[in-house]
Design an enzyme around this catalytic site. Structure first.
Site, PDB file in Angstrom:
ATOM      1  CB  ALA A  43      -0.916  -0.006   1.217  1.00  0.00           C
ATOM      2  CE1 TYR A  45       5.364  -0.241  -6.590  1.00  0.00           C
ATOM      3  CE2 TYR A  45       7.532  -0.013  -5.586  1.00  0.00           C
ATOM      4  CZ  TYR A  45       6.740  -0.155  -6.711  1.00  0.00           C
ATOM      5  OH  TYR A  45       7.317  -0.203  -7.945  1.00  0.00           O
ATOM      6  CG  ASP A  46       0.162   0.146  -4.860  1.00  0.00           C
ATOM      7  OD1 ASP A  46      -0.709  -0.687  -4.555  1.00  0.00           O
ATOM      8  OD2 ASP A  46       1.121  -0.124  -5.625  1.00  0.00           O
ATOM      9  CB  SER A  91       9.564 -23.101 -35.183  1.00  0.00           C
ATOM     10  OG  SER A  91       8.482 -23.288 -36.033  1.00  0.00           O
ATOM     11  CG  LEU A  92      14.544 -25.302 -36.578  1.00  0.00           C
ATOM     12  CD1 LEU A  92      15.638 -25.835 -35.655  1.00  0.00           C
ATOM     13  CD2 LEU A  92      15.124 -24.992 -37.947  1.00  0.00           C
ATOM     14  CE  LYS A 125      14.666 -27.770 -31.970  1.00  0.00           C
ATOM     15  NZ  LYS A 125      14.006 -27.399 -30.726  1.00  0.00           N
ATOM     16  CG  ASP A 127      14.671 -28.052 -24.117  1.00  0.00           C
ATOM     17  OD1 ASP A 127      13.891 -27.242 -24.643  1.00  0.00           O
ATOM     18  OD2 ASP A 127      14.302 -29.020 -23.436  1.00  0.00           O
ATOM     19  NE  ARG A 146       8.987 -18.663 -32.542  1.00  0.00           N
ATOM     20  CZ  ARG A 146       8.647 -19.852 -32.881  1.00  0.00           C
ATOM     21  NH1 ARG A 146       9.478 -20.823 -32.715  1.00  0.00           N
ATOM     22  NH2 ARG A 146       7.497 -20.118 -33.367  1.00  0.00           N
ATOM     23  CD  GLU A 181      16.856 -21.952 -27.904  1.00  0.00           C
ATOM     24  OE1 GLU A 181      16.891 -21.313 -28.981  1.00  0.00           O
ATOM     25  OE2 GLU A 181      15.905 -22.662 -27.557  1.00  0.00           O
ATOM     26  CE1 TYR A 233      19.018 -20.436 -33.087  1.00  0.00           C
ATOM     27  CE2 TYR A 233      19.822 -21.200 -30.965  1.00  0.00           C
ATOM     28  CZ  TYR A 233      18.798 -20.739 -31.761  1.00  0.00           C
ATOM     29  OH  TYR A 233      17.548 -20.568 -31.227  1.00  0.00           O
ATOM     30  CE  LYS A 297      20.745 -23.886 -37.718  1.00  0.00           C
ATOM     31  NZ  LYS A 297      21.327 -22.947 -36.759  1.00  0.00           N
ATOM     32  CE  LYS A 321      12.687 -31.914 -30.477  1.00  0.00           C
ATOM     33  NZ  LYS A 321      11.358 -31.325 -30.601  1.00  0.00           N
ATOM     34  CB  CYS A 426     -21.951 -34.351 -24.708  1.00  0.00           C
ATOM     35  SG  CYS A 426     -20.972 -32.992 -24.062  1.00  0.00           S
ATOM     36  CB  CYS A 429     -24.454 -30.298 -23.100  1.00  0.00           C
ATOM     37  SG  CYS A 429     -24.191 -31.109 -24.681  1.00  0.00           S
ATOM     38  CB  CYS A 444     -20.711 -32.904 -27.984  1.00  0.00           C
ATOM     39  SG  CYS A 444     -22.063 -31.862 -27.432  1.00  0.00           S
ATOM     40  CB  CYS A 450     -22.182 -28.343 -25.841  1.00  0.00           C
ATOM     41  SG  CYS A 450     -20.964 -29.207 -24.840  1.00  0.00           S
TER      42      CYS A 450
HETATM   43  S1  IVH Z   1      18.035 -22.469 -36.033  1.00  0.00           S
HETATM   44  C1  IVH Z   1      15.203 -20.361 -39.052  1.00  0.00           C
HETATM   45  N1  IVH Z   1      19.591 -23.733 -34.359  1.00  0.00           N
HETATM   46  O1  IVH Z   1      14.640 -24.457 -31.843  1.00  0.00           O
HETATM   47  C2  IVH Z   1      15.521 -21.301 -37.974  1.00  0.00           C
HETATM   48  N2  IVH Z   1      17.383 -23.232 -33.656  1.00  0.00           N
HETATM   49  O2  IVH Z   1      12.260 -25.669 -32.945  1.00  0.00           O
HETATM   50  C3  IVH Z   1      16.307 -20.699 -36.890  1.00  0.00           C
HETATM   51  N3  IVH Z   1      16.884 -23.925 -31.360  1.00  0.00           N
HETATM   52  O3  IVH Z   1      12.947 -21.469 -32.487  1.00  0.00           O
HETATM   53  C4  IVH Z   1      16.544 -21.633 -35.788  1.00  0.00           C
HETATM   54  N4  IVH Z   1      18.874 -24.756 -30.915  1.00  0.00           N
HETATM   55  O4  IVH Z   1      14.576 -21.532 -30.492  1.00  0.00           O
HETATM   56  C5  IVH Z   1      18.378 -23.226 -34.562  1.00  0.00           C
HETATM   57  N5  IVH Z   1      21.096 -24.781 -32.949  1.00  0.00           N
HETATM   58  C6  IVH Z   1      19.894 -24.281 -33.161  1.00  0.00           C
HETATM   59  C7  IVH Z   1      18.898 -24.311 -32.182  1.00  0.00           C
HETATM   60  C8  IVH Z   1      17.637 -23.783 -32.465  1.00  0.00           C
HETATM   61  C9  IVH Z   1      17.660 -24.510 -30.436  1.00  0.00           C
HETATM   62  C10 IVH Z   1      15.474 -23.559 -31.166  1.00  0.00           C
HETATM   63  C11 IVH Z   1      15.068 -22.195 -31.624  1.00  0.00           C
HETATM   64  C12 IVH Z   1      13.952 -22.427 -32.597  1.00  0.00           C
HETATM   65  C13 IVH Z   1      13.483 -23.781 -32.199  1.00  0.00           C
HETATM   66  C14 IVH Z   1      12.783 -24.468 -33.340  1.00  0.00           C
END
Ligand code: IVH
Length: 703
Positions: A43, A45-46, A91-92, A125, A127, A146, A181, A233, A297, A321, A426, A429, A444, A450
């Site tokens: 309070a 703070y606000d 994404s990939l 890749k 994570d 992103r 990343e 990367y 790549k 993967k 269902c 509903c 359903c 529903c």
């Molecule tokens: S290349 C145009 N390289 O994986 C593609 N992505 O599933 C640019 N990620 O959004 C991405 N390691 O966040 C690339 N060695 C790597 C990566 C990588 C992790 C992530 C990245 C991307 C996601 C896609």
């Protein structure tokens, strides 16, 4: 110290008081967020923040550059500002099997009609979560997450606290967007969770969540206290190329001071790519950070450019993967959830178990056949073993998807267990749940009556890729629906008129206050102006996902054009139908679904009621920007020598042209290679412009 009344303040007093408040509030933020040891009450703070703002209103010229009004620290309900990526963050595509790797290399070759050597890079890749860093004149000026790929969150101040990131670089292109990343190493993650637990704060499920939670902190000081790391990367906008190859570009980024992954390798065949995959997989447990696969790549950047992109992924890369992690647990119950299209989805409730660092308590059971041990063609799965409540089941997670069941252990099946009987009504509903011939799913038949369907459709409507209304998530939708405040999307836009004032007010509702209510109304107001693709996606039409919505928006351009076409279209025939299914990526099933939705009375009424509250933005037509072939209809015929048909078509479409299969009066250009036959003749008859491949390349600026 007694405080001077703001109305009575002199300019000097105001300046001194603003300085004092800036300091006090900054210290309070730090104590609250970083030290987790608040020194003043919320309070107080606000009150101080409001006092600061009031002084600024009276003396606007005295507002400090570090004004607490501008600072997000302590105001956890507010979000980050948005950043539109100059180059989309994609994404990939995923691959799960060894064969997919050779198949990927093959596809690349075919697309390019490439015969000679073809090199690929292979790298782990990571994570974590991706981040785009913009350097101008060698200075880090912006960092963005992103987001949805087109628009991310501005996390510049937080990114500046990451030790791996250089603030200044020299010898770089004037504009350089480095992408990579953000992640948290295992030891840092363990230490952070210990600290959190010791303070009685929430711990994180895995390093990825910890990294995301730490980067997306509104107070950069919190981010600073969290040990984040970064691997570079990739790149976005560039004022000049980094190198001629992917490998060279990564070396260049390393030379500029970025951390790049030491396991990055160059491979010249699918066999070598798989070798690197095994090498990296063997080191996975001892790397000290999470990886979930290997990314390949195309090395040659000129080839990468030619390969280009599909709607959300590049053609020149793939993520291979690692196999999912598995764990055994007990199936406690099977619940049926009703989705927004009325599909009844069986969900396994499990005794919670940790799989790959995440606690899993639910798994999808897909449909009746899957539980019974049959696939969609009636062939046995799990050697025909059915799944029963009480069974021991093996669950796995692959990526972010909902966990699944891989196996069951018959030797541990309780003697009294019975096969699962799929409900015929269902559960929400009571309407009949029909399973149509050829469909695996029970649906359903309640439609909008529903409640489950209505709620799920509303949740979809406000979801991130749809209207994305800050402060209106699944939880709030459920509560508003239950009380009848919101029954259909249009109701969201009348919420303030109905509950902004008067006897029943949102601000007086449990869990709400004046500030959060005002914020919600403002967030709703902001979304009255909505991009066409988001609106189409938000309607939740069956078979129409995010990328299909973008295709439809890009084709029709305006809501009026789209709506008129759908109103006049009928499934299976007519010019509107032909136009719809001619869109690359739209098939008969999707087209029928869209048209039917617009022709159902209740659906149509709800759509019209909604759109009456909106200003729908026009969709930029793909490639309309200054392309000499935008809007033109092009036909390719004969042999193309410098590119394959697929490449030619994709390239033309990127530039906004429509590629047709046959010559008609609507054709603007016929690109004829050697061996062109009847099409060239027809074009000549119709007076259509005929050019050869080189002239085409010159026209599109590719020569
Ligand atoms: S290349 C145009 N390289 O994986 C593609 N992505 O599933 C640019 N990620 O959004 C991405 N390691 O966040 C690339 N060695 C790597 C990566 C990588 C992790 C992530 C990245 C991307 C996601 C896609």
């Amino acid at each position: 110290m007694s405080e001077i009344a703001i109305e009575a303040m002199t300019e000097d007093q105001a300046r001194a008081e603003l300085a004092r408040l800036a300091q006090v509030l900054a210290q309070a933020n730090h104590a609250y967020h970083t030290l987790d040891a608040p020194e003043i009450t919320d309070a107080e703070y606000d009150r101080l923040k409001a006092r600061n703002a009031a002084i600024e209103v009276r003396f606007p010229t005295l507002k400090r550059p570090d004004s607490p009004t501008e600072q997000v620290g302590g105001a956890l309900a507010e979000g980050f500002s948005k950043v539109r990526h100059e180059v989309r963050m994609l994404s990939l595509e995923n691959a799960f099997h060894d064969e997919d790797v050779a198949e990927f290399a093959d596809r690349v070759r075919k697309y390019l009609n490439h015969q000679g050597d073809l090199d690929f890079t292979a790298e782990p890749k990571i994570d974590g979560l991706s981040l785009s860093l913009r350097y101008e004149g060698g200075r880090l000026v912006q960092a963005a997450t992103r987001g949805d790929g087109a628009v991310g969150e501005n996390v510049t101040e937080n990114a500046r606290t990451i030790a791996d990131l250089p603030q200044n670089i020299s010898g770089a292109p004037d504009v350089l967007e480095v992408r990579g990343e953000v992640y948290m190493a295992h030891e840092d993650f363990a230490a952070l969770n210990e600290r959190q637990a010791a303070r009685g704060e929430r711990t994180f499920a895995n390093p990825r969540n910890a990294a995301a939670g730490s980067l997306r902190q509104l107070d950069p000081e919190v981010t600073r206290s969290r040990p984040l790391r970064f691997f570079a990367y990739a790149w976005g906008a560039l004022s000049e190329p980094l190198a001629a190859t992917q490998f060279g570009a990564i070396e260049r980024l390393a030379a500029l001071g970025f951390v790049t992954n030491p396991l990055t390798r160059l491979c010249s065949s699918p066999g070598e790519m798989l070798e690197v995959y095994r090498e990296i997989e063997a080191q996975r447990a001892t790397l000290g950070y999470d990886i979930d696969g290997v990314v390949y790549k195309v090395n040659d950047l000129a080839l990468q450019r030619r390969l280009g992109f599909r709607s959300a992924t590049p053609r020149w890369a793939i993520a291979h993967k690692f196999p999912a992690e598995l764990a055994w647990t007990r199936l406690e119950a099977i619940d049926i959830q009703v989705g927004r299209t009325g599909a009844l989805s069986p969900v396994a409730r499990l005794t919670p178990v940790t799989v790959g660092g995440v606690v899993v308590a639910n798994a999808t059971l897909h449909n009746e056949d899957y539980i019974a041990g049959r696939d969609s063609r009636g062939q046995p799965i799990r050697e025909g073993r059915d799944i029963r409540v009480g069974d021991w089941v093996q669950v796995f997670r692959a990526g972010d998807v909902i966990p699944k069941i891989k196996e069951i252990d018959l030797s541990r099946r309780p003697a009294e267990s019975e096969p699962f009987r799929f409900p015929e009504t269902c559960p929400e509903c009571g309407s009949t749940a029909l399973r149509e011939p050829g469909d695996a799913v029970h649906r359903c038949t309640g439609g909008l009556i529903c409640p489950a369907q209505a709620v799920e459709r509303l949740k979809h409507f406000v979801s991130r890729a749809a209207f994305d209304i800050e402060g209106l998530g699944a939880k709030q939708i459920e509560a508003f629906y239950k009380d009848g405040w919101i029954r259909e999307p249009a109701d969201i836009f009348t919420l303030e008129a109905r509950f902004g004032s008067g006897p029943r007010q949102l601000r007086n509702r449990e869990g709400w206050g004046p500030k959060s209510a005002a914020n919600l109304f403002a967030a709703i107001e902001e979304k009255r102006n909505i991009p066409l693709n988001r609106l189409i996606f938000a309607l939740g039409i069956r078979h129409v996902g995010e990328s299909a919505s973008a295709l439809l928006a890009g084709h029709y351009g305006t809501w009026a054009a789209f709506e008129t076409a759908m109103t006049h279209a009928s499934p299976g025939a007519g010019p509107e139908w032909e136009e719809l299914i001619a869109i690359n990526g739209v098939g008969a099933v999707m087209a029928t679904s869209v048209i039917t939705t617009f022709h159902q009375e209740a659906e149509r009424r709800a759509i019209d009621a909604l759109v009456a509250h909106l200003e729908v933005q026009e969709a930029p037509r793909r490639g309309s920007v200054e392309s000499p072939v935008a809007g033109k209809t092009v036909v390719f015929t004969g042999t193309l020598e410098r590119m394959t048909r697929a490449e030619a078509k994709a390239r033309a479409e990127e530039l906004g042209a429509k590629v047709a299969g046959s010559v008609s009066a609507k054709t603007d250009i016929l690109v004829a290679g050697p061996g062109a036959g009847s099409k060239a003749k027809k074009a000549a008859e119709l007076g259509v412009e005929v050019i050869d491949e080189d002239a085409w390349l010159a026209l599109i600026g590719a020569l």
